[in-house]
Scaffold this active site. Structure first.
Site, PDB file in Angstrom:
ATOM      1  N   CYS A   4      47.806  54.478  42.232  1.00 19.54           N
ATOM      2  CA  CYS A   4      47.848  53.511  43.337  1.00 19.54           C
ATOM      3  C   CYS A   4      49.041  52.572  43.131  1.00 19.54           C
ATOM      4  CB  CYS A   4      46.522  52.756  43.347  1.00 19.54           C
ATOM      5  SG  CYS A   4      46.472  51.270  44.335  1.00 19.54           S
ATOM      6  N   HIS A   5      49.430  51.889  44.200  1.00 19.20           N
ATOM      7  CA  HIS A   5      50.595  51.003  44.117  1.00 19.20           C
ATOM      8  C   HIS A   5      50.411  49.880  43.106  1.00 19.20           C
ATOM      9  CE1 HIS A   5      52.822  52.839  47.386  1.00 19.20           C
ATOM     10  NE2 HIS A   5      51.618  53.189  47.790  1.00 19.20           N
ATOM     11  N   THR A   6      49.159  49.498  42.870  1.00 17.13           N
ATOM     12  CA  THR A   6      48.938  48.416  41.901  1.00 17.13           C
ATOM     13  C   THR A   6      49.305  48.869  40.477  1.00 17.13           C
ATOM     14  OG1 THR A   6      47.212  47.622  43.331  1.00 17.13           O
ATOM     15  CG2 THR A   6      47.244  46.705  41.131  1.00 17.13           C
ATOM     16  N   HIS A  33      43.156  52.789  37.850  1.00 22.16           N
ATOM     17  CA  HIS A  33      41.919  52.114  38.279  1.00 22.16           C
ATOM     18  C   HIS A  33      41.231  52.842  39.423  1.00 22.16           C
ATOM     19  CE1 HIS A  33      45.032  50.710  40.975  1.00 22.16           C
ATOM     20  NE2 HIS A  33      44.082  50.399  41.834  1.00 22.16           N
ATOM     21  N   GLU A  34      41.748  54.035  39.786  1.00 25.70           N
ATOM     22  CA  GLU A  34      41.132  54.789  40.886  1.00 25.70           C
ATOM     23  C   GLU A  34      40.657  56.101  40.270  1.00 25.70           C
ATOM     24  OE1 GLU A  34      42.807  54.217  45.296  1.00 25.70           O
ATOM     25  OE2 GLU A  34      43.572  56.056  44.441  1.00 25.70           O
ATOM     26  N   CYS A  58      27.644  42.358  38.536  1.00 24.35           N
ATOM     27  CA  CYS A  58      26.632  42.163  37.482  1.00 24.35           C
ATOM     28  C   CYS A  58      25.252  41.889  38.076  1.00 24.35           C
ATOM     29  CB  CYS A  58      27.047  41.030  36.547  1.00 24.35           C
ATOM     30  SG  CYS A  58      26.825  39.373  37.240  1.00 24.35           S
ATOM     31  N   CYS A  92      25.427  36.827  38.298  1.00 21.19           N
ATOM     32  CA  CYS A  92      26.262  35.619  38.246  1.00 21.19           C
ATOM     33  C   CYS A  92      26.176  34.864  39.592  1.00 21.19           C
ATOM     34  CB  CYS A  92      27.705  35.975  37.910  1.00 21.19           C
ATOM     35  SG  CYS A  92      28.601  36.748  39.277  1.00 21.19           S
ATOM     36  N   CYS A  99      27.647  36.959  42.425  1.00 21.58           N
ATOM     37  CA  CYS A  99      26.796  38.084  42.842  1.00 21.58           C
ATOM     38  C   CYS A  99      25.546  37.587  43.572  1.00 21.58           C
ATOM     39  CB  CYS A  99      26.390  38.924  41.626  1.00 21.58           C
ATOM     40  SG  CYS A  99      27.723  39.976  41.014  1.00 21.58           S
ATOM     41  N   CYS A 148      32.832  39.118  41.365  1.00 23.95           N
ATOM     42  CA  CYS A 148      31.811  38.913  40.331  1.00 23.95           C
ATOM     43  C   CYS A 148      32.486  38.206  39.163  1.00 23.95           C
ATOM     44  CB  CYS A 148      31.259  40.271  39.896  1.00 23.95           C
ATOM     45  SG  CYS A 148      30.287  40.240  38.378  1.00 23.95           S
ATOM     46  N   ARG A 194      35.361  38.846  34.513  1.00 25.61           N
ATOM     47  CA  ARG A 194      36.636  38.449  35.091  1.00 25.61           C
ATOM     48  C   ARG A 194      37.653  37.984  34.029  1.00 25.61           C
ATOM     49  NH1 ARG A 194      40.987  38.734  36.730  1.00 25.61           N
ATOM     50  NH2 ARG A 194      42.101  37.127  37.864  1.00 25.61           N
ATOM     51  N   CYS A 250      39.277  52.692  44.919  1.00 22.83           N
ATOM     52  CA  CYS A 250      40.171  51.615  45.378  1.00 22.83           C
ATOM     53  C   CYS A 250      40.535  51.744  46.855  1.00 22.83           C
ATOM     54  CB  CYS A 250      41.432  51.534  44.507  1.00 22.83           C
ATOM     55  SG  CYS A 250      42.501  50.170  44.975  1.00 22.83           S
ATOM     56  N   ARG A 259      47.983  59.863  48.737  1.00 23.48           N
ATOM     57  CA  ARG A 259      47.518  59.776  47.357  1.00 23.48           C
ATOM     58  C   ARG A 259      47.807  61.064  46.597  1.00 23.48           C
ATOM     59  NH1 ARG A 259      47.332  54.923  47.626  1.00 23.48           N
ATOM     60  NH2 ARG A 259      45.597  53.591  47.024  1.00 23.48           N
TER      61      ARG A 259
HETATM   62  P1  NAD Z   1      51.250  52.090  50.800  1.00 21.65           P
HETATM   63  O1  NAD Z   1      52.548  51.698  50.214  1.00 21.65           O
HETATM   64  O2  NAD Z   1      50.837  53.523  50.718  1.00 21.65           O
HETATM   65  O3  NAD Z   1      51.235  51.670  52.329  1.00 21.65           O
HETATM   66  C1  NAD Z   1      51.946  50.593  52.824  1.00 21.65           C
HETATM   67  C2  NAD Z   1      52.488  50.988  54.189  1.00 21.65           C
HETATM   68  O4  NAD Z   1      53.098  49.828  54.749  1.00 21.65           O
HETATM   69  C3  NAD Z   1      53.549  52.086  54.172  1.00 21.65           C
HETATM   70  O5  NAD Z   1      53.184  53.117  55.063  1.00 21.65           O
HETATM   71  C4  NAD Z   1      54.823  51.374  54.626  1.00 21.65           C
HETATM   72  O6  NAD Z   1      55.678  52.209  55.353  1.00 21.65           O
HETATM   73  C5  NAD Z   1      54.258  50.243  55.457  1.00 21.65           C
HETATM   74  N1  NAD Z   1      55.128  49.085  55.610  1.00 21.65           N
HETATM   75  C6  NAD Z   1      55.946  48.530  54.678  1.00 21.65           C
HETATM   76  N2  NAD Z   1      56.580  47.463  55.196  1.00 21.65           N
HETATM   77  C7  NAD Z   1      56.138  47.345  56.472  1.00 21.65           C
HETATM   78  C8  NAD Z   1      56.432  46.417  57.527  1.00 21.65           C
HETATM   79  N3  NAD Z   1      57.301  45.430  57.353  1.00 21.65           N
HETATM   80  N4  NAD Z   1      55.804  46.593  58.699  1.00 21.65           N
HETATM   81  C9  NAD Z   1      54.925  47.617  58.882  1.00 21.65           C
HETATM   82  N5  NAD Z   1      54.625  48.513  57.914  1.00 21.65           N
HETATM   83  C10 NAD Z   1      55.222  48.371  56.737  1.00 21.65           C
HETATM   84  O7  NAD Z   1      50.128  51.155  50.126  1.00 21.65           O
HETATM   85  P2  NAD Z   1      48.529  51.244  50.120  1.00 21.65           P
HETATM   86  O8  NAD Z   1      48.062  51.992  48.928  1.00 21.65           O
HETATM   87  O9  NAD Z   1      48.040  51.619  51.455  1.00 21.65           O
HETATM   88  O10 NAD Z   1      48.209  49.681  49.835  1.00 21.65           O
HETATM   89  C11 NAD Z   1      48.554  48.715  50.794  1.00 21.65           C
HETATM   90  C12 NAD Z   1      48.495  47.312  50.220  1.00 21.65           C
HETATM   91  O11 NAD Z   1      47.149  46.981  49.871  1.00 21.65           O
HETATM   92  C13 NAD Z   1      49.303  47.111  48.937  1.00 21.65           C
HETATM   93  O12 NAD Z   1      49.891  45.826  48.990  1.00 21.65           O
HETATM   94  C14 NAD Z   1      48.244  47.154  47.842  1.00 21.65           C
HETATM   95  O13 NAD Z   1      48.641  46.461  46.690  1.00 21.65           O
HETATM   96  C15 NAD Z   1      47.106  46.458  48.560  1.00 21.65           C
HETATM   97  N6  NAD Z   1      45.762  46.687  48.042  1.00 21.65           N
HETATM   98  C16 NAD Z   1      44.897  45.658  48.140  1.00 21.65           C
HETATM   99  C17 NAD Z   1      43.592  45.804  47.710  1.00 21.65           C
HETATM  100  C18 NAD Z   1      42.622  44.692  47.874  1.00 21.65           C
HETATM  101  O14 NAD Z   1      41.507  44.814  47.371  1.00 21.65           O
HETATM  102  N7  NAD Z   1      42.960  43.636  48.563  1.00 21.65           N
HETATM  103  C19 NAD Z   1      43.175  47.030  47.168  1.00 21.65           C
HETATM  104  C20 NAD Z   1      44.088  48.075  47.135  1.00 21.65           C
HETATM  105  C21 NAD Z   1      45.376  47.907  47.564  1.00 21.65           C
HETATM  106  O1  DAO Z   2      37.587  37.475  40.839  1.00 27.99           O
HETATM  107  O2  DAO Z   2      39.198  36.100  40.576  1.00 27.99           O
HETATM  108  C1  DAO Z   2      38.786  37.235  40.743  1.00 27.99           C
HETATM  109  C2  DAO Z   2      39.793  38.339  40.834  1.00 27.99           C
HETATM  110  C3  DAO Z   2      39.402  39.404  41.747  1.00 27.99           C
HETATM  111  C4  DAO Z   2      40.490  40.404  41.862  1.00 27.99           C
HETATM  112  C5  DAO Z   2      40.516  41.057  43.178  1.00 27.99           C
HETATM  113  C6  DAO Z   2      41.687  41.938  43.275  1.00 27.99           C
HETATM  114  C7  DAO Z   2      41.950  42.421  44.637  1.00 27.99           C
HETATM  115  C8  DAO Z   2      43.275  42.997  44.853  1.00 27.99           C
HETATM  116  C9  DAO Z   2      43.755  43.885  43.769  1.00 27.99           C
HETATM  117  C10 DAO Z   2      44.351  45.112  44.245  1.00 27.99           C
HETATM  118  C11 DAO Z   2      43.849  46.218  43.453  1.00 27.99           C
HETATM  119  C12 DAO Z   2      44.289  47.525  43.634  1.00 27.99           C
HETATM  120 ZN    ZN Z   3      28.414  39.051  39.011  1.00 29.40          ZN
END
Ligand code: NAD
Ligand code: DAO
Ligand code: ZN
Length: 379
Positions: A46-48, A68-69, A98, A101, A104, A112, A116, A176, A374
């Site tokens: 994943c991108h992270t 993480h996936e 958990c 907490c 939760c 949770c 953390r 994820c 993916r």
């Molecule tokens: P990805 O890179 O596969 O997809 C991102 C998409 O955004 C691409 O298709 C790209 O072309 C497009 N893009 C880039 N710039 C753009 C713009 N200016 N306008 C429109 N489109 C644009 O990534 P992904 O795996 O789908 O993840 C997306 C985001 O979510 C990442 O920032 C990732 O870190 C985040 N994420 C967050 C959580 C969470 O829990 N909040 C969990 C997983 C991933």
């Molecule tokens: O509980 O303070 C906290 C941290 C929670 C982390 C949540 C992470 C969400 C986004 C991470 C992207 C993961 C792929």
């Molecule tokens: Zn908890």
């Protein structure tokens, strides 16, 4: 029997930011109390993982075992573990649950507090690591999962047992990206029939928002992406429209004005799935006055800030965030697996590339290909 003993196995170790991962044999210690050792069968990249590997993640610790996936089979459990047993098919959870907490028990969040602090420091809850390389160096854990190892150890609150008939190769993606987008649409935003939706960024996360909105029968689902290679995927997952802001805007038009024109005043729900703070602003400002809500899912680079005119909020637009789609991993993963088995939740469709685990560095390269959603690795 390996129970209670260290295991030597293959892992991809990240020794230094910006450097390729090193596939080598490491030692994975036996799980301690309230810990679970999992034989990982499949993991995706994943991108992270790439973000941390790049070195720009201020919380990134090296050397470490990223990933993480992932999904696998429980090999052994430490004392006091009651939620899973050896042989169970499981998914690792970077968002623990958990069930005890303050978070939760609040009924208000899926975050949770249990692990953390130590998770962020790359260690198990007792403050130590279960990973060592052949030289005896300690390797850090990552996001409480470290799925880039044939065996990993996680806290019992960071793992969920799943229906064994679900293919691990597919459901590892529920660890994820797919869960994050689908949950953001169906839980965080709670999209309703007839609502209008715009999704900015249509990778795995954005496409999962699209499919969640489609399942809820949203009347309009506008997919916005700067990469035309995403267009076919968007329609396949249920989008009604696709806009490329680089090529589809007329002179004087902005992505915000175009979306507002397309929806008679703005959207009921918008989602940022790019991590770009300018896009986050556009997503908010494309919301309908009085009620539109914008959900930030994308993770922005360290130090970035969001901005808008406060009047946007005064006039009823709402800015929210969503982590792991608001999904409580242990309580709700079973329901997602059922939806997947019924065909209501697409998962297989995200696997655009498959590789053997040894090709993990190529899997990181795949992330930069426009057509890649993916890459799933097989041990
Ligand atoms: P990805 O890179 O596969 O997809 C991102 C998409 O955004 C691409 O298709 C790209 O072309 C497009 N893009 C880039 N710039 C753009 C713009 N200016 N306008 C429109 N489109 C644009 O990534 P992904 O795996 O789908 O993840 C997306 C985001 O979510 C990442 O920032 C990732 O870190 C985040 N994420 C967050 C959580 C969470 O829990 N909040 C969990 C997983 C991933
Ligand atoms: O509980 O303070 C906290 C941290 C929670 C982390 C949540 C992470 C969400 C986004 C991470 C992207 C993961 C792929
Ligand atoms: Zn908890």
């Amino acid at each position: 029997m390996s129970e209670g003993k260290p295991i030597q196995c293959k892992a991809a170790v990240s020794y230094e930011a910006g450097k390729p991962l090193v596939v080598e044999e490491i030692t994975v210690d036996a799980p301690k109390a309230h810990e679970v050792r999992i034989k990982i069968v499949n993991t995706a990249v994943c991108h992270t993982d790439a973000y941390t590997l790049s070195g720009v993640d201020p919380e990134g610790l090296f050397p470490c075992v990223l990933g993480h996936e992932g999904a696998g089979i429980v090999e052994s459990v430490g004392e006091g573990v009651t939620n899973v047993k050896p042989g169970d098919h499981v998914i690792a959870l970077y968002t623990a649950e958990c069930k005890k907490c303050k978070f939760c028990l609040s009924g208000k969040t899926n975050l949770c507090g249990a692990v953390r602090a130590t998770q962020g420091k790359g260690v198990m809850p007792d403050g130590t690591s279960r990973f060592h390389n052949k030289k005896g160096d300690t390797l850090y854990h990552f996001m409480g999962c470290s799925t880039f190892s044939e065996y990993t150890v996680v806290a019992d609150v960071s793992v969920v047992a799943i229906d064994e008939s679900a293919p691990l190769e597919s459901v590892c993606l529920l660890g994820c990206g797919v869960t994050t987008g689908f949950g953001a649409a169906t839980k965080t935003a709670n999209v309703q029939e007839g609502d209008t939706v715009a999704v900015f960024g249509c990778g795995t996360v954005g496409l999962s928002v699209v499919q969640g909105a489609a399942l809820r029968k949203a009347s309009k689902i506008i997919a916005v992406d700067t990469n035309d290679q995403k267009k076919d995927y968007c329609f396949q997952f249920g989008a009604t429209d696709f806009v490329n802001p680089k090529t589809d805007l007329k002179e004087g038009e902005t992505i915000v004005s175009k979306l507002i024109d397309m929806t008679d005043g703005g959207l009921d729900h918008t989602f940022d799935c790019t991590g770009n703070t300018k896009v986050m602003r556009d997503a908010l400002e494309a919301c309908h006055k009085g009620w539109g809500q914008s959900i930030i899912i994308g993770v922005a680079a360290a130090g970035e800030e969001i901005s808008t005119r406060p009047f946007q909020l005064v006039t009823g637009r709402v800015w929210k965030g969503s982590a792991f789609g608001g999904i409580k991993g242990r309580s709700e993963m079973g329901g997602l697996i059922e939806q997947y088995k019924r065909g209501d939740l697409k998962v297989d469709e995200f696997i655009t590339h498959k590789r053997e685990f040894d090709e993990i560095n190529q899997a990181f390269d795949d992330l930069h290909k426009g057509e890649c959603l993916r890459t799933v690795l097989n041990f």
